[in-house]
Design a protein around this motif. Sequence first.
Motif, PDB file in Angstrom:
ATOM      1  N   ILE A 267       0.831  -1.201   0.000  1.00 15.68           N
ATOM      2  CA  ILE A 267       0.000   0.000   0.000  1.00 15.68           C
ATOM      3  C   ILE A 267       0.867   1.252   0.000  1.00 15.68           C
ATOM      4  O   ILE A 267       0.561   2.236  -0.691  1.00 15.68           O
ATOM      5  CB  ILE A 267      -0.951  -0.002   1.217  1.00 15.68           C
ATOM      6  N   GLY A 271       0.619   2.161  -3.727  1.00 15.03           N
ATOM      7  CA  GLY A 271      -0.506   3.072  -3.556  1.00 15.03           C
ATOM      8  C   GLY A 271      -0.077   4.495  -3.314  1.00 15.03           C
ATOM      9  O   GLY A 271      -0.390   5.400  -4.092  1.00 15.03           O
ATOM     10  N   SER A 283      -4.443   6.008   0.157  1.00 15.38           N
ATOM     11  CA  SER A 283      -3.358   5.278   0.813  1.00 15.38           C
ATOM     12  C   SER A 283      -2.802   6.073   1.986  1.00 15.38           C
ATOM     13  O   SER A 283      -2.495   5.510   3.046  1.00 15.38           O
ATOM     14  CB  SER A 283      -2.233   4.978  -0.195  1.00 15.38           C
ATOM     15  N   PHE A 320      -9.201   0.244   2.132  1.00 17.35           N
ATOM     16  CA  PHE A 320      -8.263  -0.841   1.851  1.00 17.35           C
ATOM     17  C   PHE A 320      -8.714  -1.638   0.624  1.00 17.35           C
ATOM     18  O   PHE A 320      -7.922  -1.920  -0.285  1.00 17.35           O
ATOM     19  CB  PHE A 320      -8.152  -1.755   3.074  1.00 17.35           C
ATOM     20  N   ILE A 323      -8.232   0.298  -2.639  1.00 18.54           N
ATOM     21  CA  ILE A 323      -6.826   0.308  -3.057  1.00 18.54           C
ATOM     22  C   ILE A 323      -6.439  -1.033  -3.654  1.00 18.54           C
ATOM     23  O   ILE A 323      -5.782  -1.092  -4.707  1.00 18.54           O
ATOM     24  CB  ILE A 323      -5.909   0.650  -1.868  1.00 18.54           C
TER      25      ILE A 323
END
Length: 383
Positions: A267, A271, A283, A320, A323
């Motif tokens: 992430i 991200g 993120s 979450f 993403i």
Amino acid sequence: MKKNIGAITAILFFTPLFIIALQTGVSLTNDSCTYLASAISWESKGVFLDVFGNENTIWPPLYSVILSWVGLNELNIILLHYFSILGSIILWIRIFRSTYSEIKFTIVLSILLSTSTGFLLCEKFVWSECVFVFLTSLLLINYLKFLSTSKNNYLIIATISAALLPLQRIAGLYIIILILSGSVLFYIDVVIKNYKKLLVHCLIGLLPFVLWFSQSLGGMSEREEATFDISFLGTVLYDYFLVTSRYLLPVFHDSFLLAGVILLFVIFYFGLIKGEQKIKLFSFVFIGYVILYIVTIFLKKAGDGHQEMERFLTPLYPVFCFIMCYLFRRIDLQIKNKRKIFFISILSLWMLYPCSRAIKNSKLYHQLPQKTGVNIPCDFLLQ
């Protein structure tokens, strides 16, 4: 039909799980009893009192107010929780579908959201998280739409959501601060162009919380004093890694520590560093929220445990999932046709995990007694 395929998928997956978990009614903890007592005292006396008749200043008042509005009838609370979470799921599906046109990843997002064990956990208990999830979704999605379009109607909805969010849970301040900081980092041109509107947004968004906090200092005298127990920090990190790694894998031993580290790295790098503008913002909010909650639990030395961490991280679970589906889509776009089939096959096979986990946990929640660990007076629900 194609336009609504995500919402239909979510309803078909989420509703049966919800019915199984809630068929035996809601469950109560000490927190639940305090919310219910405050709702009764607010409706009858216009003040917030705990189960012992003392002033309840430690928690923000919005959830108790909402409970007093819907009535302390178990069915009404169940419906409140159901539509709060389902509404949140549909909001995230719509923003994803309007951003990325591929139906297959919209369906993946729908299944991930509608089979969330965290959502089912918060649905089962009389906690403030369900409404908190909905307000968080309204704020993030409408604020993002404002940054993308500069249309005032989106900012108005975001402002109302921001004003209510910390009155639902104080952690709403984290989300407000993080999204404003992230917009400065990743949307600086929009911020400069609309700085007057955003200044008003900040003032209106924070004012209700400031007024509530100024009345009682948010129950600071009743809260745990900050501690710096490094061994306890290890426990908090352990809980975090266990909860987040179970988003992805059926972990059973300490190997999940590595899975949690890899997840944060993915992430952070793909991200926050390499993602599109909106993904960078999401993120930043997700990572920042996780860090702030870990620090809060560590300093307060309260709220630890796997269930508590699952509960606290649930409001950002849709971020979450958003993403991750963005990253799945990027992989799919970068690989060749034959490998696409293999990738989608692996992804489809993996989706069996969150589904089976949700089914297992909905059955477990179905078996919970009404009062779980309650050691204070608690007889407020009307059947």
